[in-house]
Scaffold this motif. Structure first.
Motif, short mmCIF file in Angstrom:
data_model
loop_
_atom_site.label_atom_id
_atom_site.label_comp_id
_atom_site.label_asym_id
_atom_site.label_seq_id
_atom_site.Cartn_x
_atom_site.Cartn_y
_atom_site.Cartn_z
N GLY A 140 3.31 13.78 -49.51
CA GLY A 140 3.52 13.26 -50.86
C GLY A 140 2.86 11.91 -50.26
O GLY A 140 2.45 11.56 -49.95
N ARG A 141 3.05 11.52 -51.32
CA ARG A 141 1.66 10.25 -51.56
C ARG A 141 2.75 9.31 -51.86
O ARG A 141 3.51 9.28 -52.78
CB ARG A 141 1.11 10.78 -52.62
N LEU A 142 2.65 7.84 -51.01
CA LEU A 142 3.51 7.11 -50.96
C LEU A 142 2.28 5.99 -51.92
O LEU A 142 1.84 5.63 -50.77
CB LEU A 142 4.31 6.66 -49.69
N SER A 143 3.34 4.72 -53.28
CA SER A 143 2.12 4.09 -53.26
C SER A 143 3.39 2.59 -53.35
O SER A 143 3.96 2.95 -53.99
CB SER A 143 1.32 4.36 -54.79
N SER A 161 -4.54 -2.56 -41.92
CA SER A 161 -3.55 -1.12 -40.91
C SER A 161 -4.42 -0.06 -41.50
O SER A 161 -5.52 0.42 -41.65
CB SER A 161 -2.62 -1.26 -42.49
N SER A 162 -3.79 0.66 -40.43
CA SER A 162 -3.61 2.44 -40.55
C SER A 162 -3.05 2.68 -40.87
O SER A 162 -3.74 3.98 -41.23
CB SER A 162 -4.39 2.75 -38.69
N ASN A 163 -2.62 2.57 -41.83
CA ASN A 163 -1.00 3.13 -42.19
C ASN A 163 -2.09 3.61 -44.20
O ASN A 163 -0.98 4.52 -44.73
CB ASN A 163 0.32 2.32 -42.17
N PHE A 164 -2.47 2.38 -44.51
CA PHE A 164 -2.72 2.42 -46.04
C PHE A 164 -4.35 2.63 -46.27
O PHE A 164 -4.94 2.11 -45.42
CB PHE A 164 -2.22 1.25 -46.38
N THR A 165 -4.33 2.67 -47.10
CA THR A 165 -5.81 3.08 -48.42
C THR A 165 -5.24 1.45 -49.31
O THR A 165 -4.57 1.95 -49.87
CB THR A 165 -5.98 4.37 -48.38
N GLY A 219 -6.23 -1.76 -58.15
CA GLY A 219 -6.43 -0.69 -59.52
C GLY A 219 -7.20 -1.19 -60.58
O GLY A 219 -7.01 -0.57 -61.88
N SER A 220 -6.76 -2.50 -60.97
CA SER A 220 -7.21 -2.76 -62.00
C SER A 220 -7.54 -4.10 -62.35
O SER A 220 -7.03 -5.19 -61.27
CB SER A 220 -6.23 -2.61 -63.19
N THR A 221 -8.98 -4.72 -62.73
CA THR A 221 -9.12 -6.71 -62.35
C THR A 221 -8.46 -6.80 -64.06
O THR A 221 -9.05 -7.32 -64.22
CB THR A 221 -10.51 -6.13 -62.20
N ASP A 222 -7.68 -5.85 -64.64
CA ASP A 222 -7.93 -6.48 -66.12
C ASP A 222 -6.89 -7.99 -65.57
O ASP A 222 -5.93 -8.23 -65.41
CB ASP A 222 -6.64 -6.58 -66.70
N PRO A 223 -7.57 -8.94 -66.52
CA PRO A 223 -7.00 -10.66 -66.10
C PRO A 223 -5.08 -10.87 -65.91
O PRO A 223 -4.47 -11.54 -65.52
CB PRO A 223 -7.41 -11.78 -66.96
N SER A 224 -4.41 -10.09 -67.28
CA SER A 224 -3.56 -10.07 -67.62
C SER A 224 -2.32 -9.29 -66.96
O SER A 224 -1.42 -8.77 -67.07
CB SER A 224 -3.00 -9.99 -69.45
N SER A 225 -3.10 -8.19 -66.45
CA SER A 225 -2.54 -6.96 -65.54
C SER A 225 -3.12 -5.70 -64.48
O SER A 225 -2.96 -4.96 -64.64
CB SER A 225 -1.79 -5.81 -66.80
N GLY A 226 -3.60 -6.98 -64.46
CA GLY A 226 -4.46 -6.69 -62.79
C GLY A 226 -3.48 -6.02 -61.96
O GLY A 226 -2.49 -7.39 -61.85
N TYR A 227 -4.02 -4.71 -60.80
CA TYR A 227 -3.10 -5.35 -59.31
C TYR A 227 -3.70 -4.64 -58.60
O TYR A 227 -5.17 -4.36 -58.85
CB TYR A 227 -1.85 -3.50 -59.92
N ALA A 228 -2.99 -5.03 -57.66
CA ALA A 228 -3.82 -4.38 -56.29
C ALA A 228 -3.13 -3.04 -55.87
O ALA A 228 -1.63 -3.32 -55.54
CB ALA A 228 -3.59 -5.18 -54.63
N GLN A 229 -3.12 -2.26 -54.96
CA GLN A 229 -2.65 -0.92 -54.74
C GLN A 229 -2.68 0.24 -53.60
O GLN A 229 -4.08 -0.89 -52.71
CB GLN A 229 -2.67 0.25 -55.24
N ALA A 230 -1.68 0.16 -52.27
CA ALA A 230 -1.51 0.66 -51.14
C ALA A 230 -0.95 1.63 -51.09
O ALA A 230 0.45 1.67 -51.65
CB ALA A 230 -0.91 0.09 -49.46
N ALA A 231 -1.57 2.54 -51.10
CA ALA A 231 -1.51 3.81 -51.15
C ALA A 231 -1.48 4.89 -49.50
O ALA A 231 -2.40 4.23 -48.55
CB ALA A 231 -2.46 4.86 -51.65
N ARG A 232 -0.28 6.06 -49.48
CA ARG A 232 -0.32 6.66 -47.91
C ARG A 232 -0.03 7.83 -48.26
O ARG A 232 1.00 7.97 -49.43
CB ARG A 232 0.58 5.87 -46.54
#
Length: 133
Positions: A107-110, A80-84, A88-101
């Motif tokens: 403004g920043r959208l996440s 994607s050229s729209n997002f980075t 965000g976190s690699t914790d096994p219980s609360s890890g997440y991936a994030q897309a931001a633009r």
């Protein structure tokens, strides 16, 4: 009685005003559709990242990776050229991936997705701290 061969200035003005109103309504709706398509793109790519993270987790002693290059889903750059994209976190219980633009208004959208459950995480305009439990 003489036949009219042209439109009057008033008639042309009314038509131009009506076209302007319809165009402005269409532009607002178009921007909403574009934003909806971009969020769908973000969640699709995040789902690919989460699936790759789950494979990585199983193959590497129950740990997530913090770098996207370890996942082998992007050749050199994200598709994607729209997002980075980031992890965000690699914790096994609360890890997440994030897309931001950056939005058109500056403004920043996440967008986020939990690694353990794959559910969409709610993010505000500046940070993505999802509740992935």
């Amino acid at each position: 009685m003489k036949k009219r061969l042209a439109f009057t200035l008033v008639e042309l003005t009314i038509v131009i005003v009506i076209i302007g109103i319809l165009a402005s309504i269409g532009l607002v709706q178009y921007s909403k559709v574009v934003e909806k398509a971009r969020s769908a793109e973000a969640y699709f790519m995040l789902a690919q990242i989460v699936a790759a993270e789950k494979r990585y987790y199983l193959e590497n002693n129950n740990s997530y990776t913090a770098t996207l290059t370890d996942l082998d889903i992007f050749q050199s750059n994200p598709i994607s050229s729209n997002f980075t994209f980031s992890i965000g976190s690699t914790d096994p219980s609360s890890g997440y991936a994030q897309a931001a633009r950056t939005s058109s208004s500056g403004g920043r959208l996440s967008y986020g997705m939990c690694l353990n459950s794959g559910k969409q995480a709610s993010c505000d305009l500046n940070t993505c701290n999802p509740s992935c439990l």
